[in-house]
Design a protein around this motif. Structure first.
Motif: not given
Length: 103
Positions: A28-45
């Motif tokens: 998955y890839v996600s970005q929170l509304d309150n954080s325009s300079t960062q995002f998160e992702f997940s990998v199977p590791r």
């Protein structure tokens, strides 16, 4: 005695050296509304923080958006995804320095 002291002082630097993670898939890839300079992702590791969560932090919104577009491209097209895991933990996320998508 000095030799063992030197090796102890070098160990934390080696543990935080980071690593390239090549040829992985995004779950998955996600970005929170309150954080325009960062995002998160997940990998199977699992990372050095004990999770499969990664945080991409950028100095500007434009850079963050460009990196997130690369991650989304890899996610949507099932392209190979590479990134640099800094092995620096932040709230269970491992901080990422760069991302790359390739076929």
């Amino acid at each position: 005695m000095k030799k063992s002291l030197l090796s102890l002082s070098v160990l934390p630097f080696i543990a935080q050296a980071g690593q390239d993670v090549l040829s992985t898939e995004l779950t998955y890839v996600s970005q929170l509304d309150n954080s325009s300079t960062q995002f998160e992702f997940s990998v199977p590791r699992l990372n050095s923080c004990g999770t499969n969560l990664y945080l991409v932090k950028s100095s500007t919104t434009a850079v963050a958006n460009r990196k997130q577009k690369i991650a989304l491209l890899a996610f949507r097209s099932e392209a190979t995804f590479d990134f640099y895991d800094s092995e620096v933990c932040e709230n269970g996320y491992s901080v990422v320095k760069w991302v790359r998508a390739r076929k």
